[in-house]
Design a protein around this motif. Structure first.
Motif, PDB file in Angstrom:
ATOM      1  N   LYS A  31       0.530  -0.666   0.069  1.00 30.10           N
ATOM      2  CA  LYS A  31       0.262   0.041  -0.401  1.00 30.10           C
ATOM      3  C   LYS A  31       1.035   1.496   0.405  1.00 30.10           C
ATOM      4  CE  LYS A  31      -3.247   2.526   3.446  1.00 30.10           C
ATOM      5  NZ  LYS A  31      -4.172   2.040   4.233  1.00 30.10           N
ATOM      6  N   TYR A  32       1.751   1.258   0.563  1.00 33.10           N
ATOM      7  CA  TYR A  32       2.930   2.289   1.177  1.00 33.10           C
ATOM      8  C   TYR A  32       3.481   2.183  -0.199  1.00 33.10           C
ATOM      9  CZ  TYR A  32       0.363   3.876   5.481  1.00 33.10           C
ATOM     10  OH  TYR A  32      -0.210   4.118   6.235  1.00 33.10           O
ATOM     11  N   GLU A  38       2.755   6.585  -6.784  1.00 37.86           N
ATOM     12  CA  GLU A  38       1.428   7.432  -6.958  1.00 37.86           C
ATOM     13  C   GLU A  38       2.768   9.037  -7.295  1.00 37.86           C
ATOM     14  OE1 GLU A  38      -2.348   9.359  -5.425  1.00 37.86           O
ATOM     15  OE2 GLU A  38      -1.599   7.229  -5.183  1.00 37.86           O
ATOM     16  N   ALA A  39       3.582   9.369  -5.656  1.00 30.04           N
ATOM     17  CA  ALA A  39       4.335  10.757  -5.323  1.00 30.04           C
ATOM     18  C   ALA A  39       5.033  11.229  -6.037  1.00 30.04           C
ATOM     19  CB  ALA A  39       4.548  10.787  -3.895  1.00 30.04           C
ATOM     20  N   ALA A  41       5.482   9.954  -9.469  1.00 32.32           N
ATOM     21  CA  ALA A  41       5.100   9.826 -10.281  1.00 32.32           C
ATOM     22  C   ALA A  41       4.935  11.572 -10.901  1.00 32.32           C
ATOM     23  CB  ALA A  41       4.024   8.993 -10.954  1.00 32.32           C
ATOM     24  N   HIS A  42       3.587  11.685  -9.900  1.00 29.89           N
ATOM     25  CA  HIS A  42       3.307  13.649  -9.744  1.00 29.89           C
ATOM     26  C   HIS A  42       4.102  14.523  -9.627  1.00 29.89           C
ATOM     27  CE1 HIS A  42       0.638  16.587  -8.699  1.00 29.89           C
ATOM     28  NE2 HIS A  42       1.414  16.521  -7.899  1.00 29.89           N
ATOM     29  N   LYS A  43       5.231  14.261  -8.424  1.00 30.90           N
ATOM     30  CA  LYS A  43       6.710  14.677  -9.004  1.00 30.90           C
ATOM     31  C   LYS A  43       7.565  15.394 -10.159  1.00 30.90           C
ATOM     32  CE  LYS A  43       9.111  17.614  -6.205  1.00 30.90           C
ATOM     33  NZ  LYS A  43       8.826  18.978  -6.296  1.00 30.90           N
ATOM     34  N   GLU A  44       7.748  13.409 -11.065  1.00 31.36           N
ATOM     35  CA  GLU A  44       8.167  13.559 -12.154  1.00 31.36           C
ATOM     36  C   GLU A  44       7.981  14.939 -12.897  1.00 31.36           C
ATOM     37  OE1 GLU A  44       8.859   9.915 -12.986  1.00 31.36           O
ATOM     38  OE2 GLU A  44      10.802   9.330 -12.044  1.00 31.36           O
TER      39      GLU A  44
END
Length: 50
Positions: A31-32, A38-39, A41-44
């Protein structure tokens, strides 16, 4: 995970209890890891759009 294995080896936990705990730990880990991915991918995306 190591703690659960040690407790199983020393007979503090049954094999079924140890398996259940290891499964729970693995689910939390997965889960983590998904949240971190996800974080990331968002930052990239943020970095590449600048």
């Amino acid at each position: 995970m190591d703690s659960v294995r040690k407790q199983e080896k020393s007979s503090e936990l049954s094999k079924d209890e140890a398996a259940d705990l290891q499964d729970s730990v693995q689910k939390l880990t997965d889960k983590y890891i998904a949240k971190i991915d996800e974080a990331l991918a968002h930052k990239e995306k943020d970095i590449t759009t600048v």
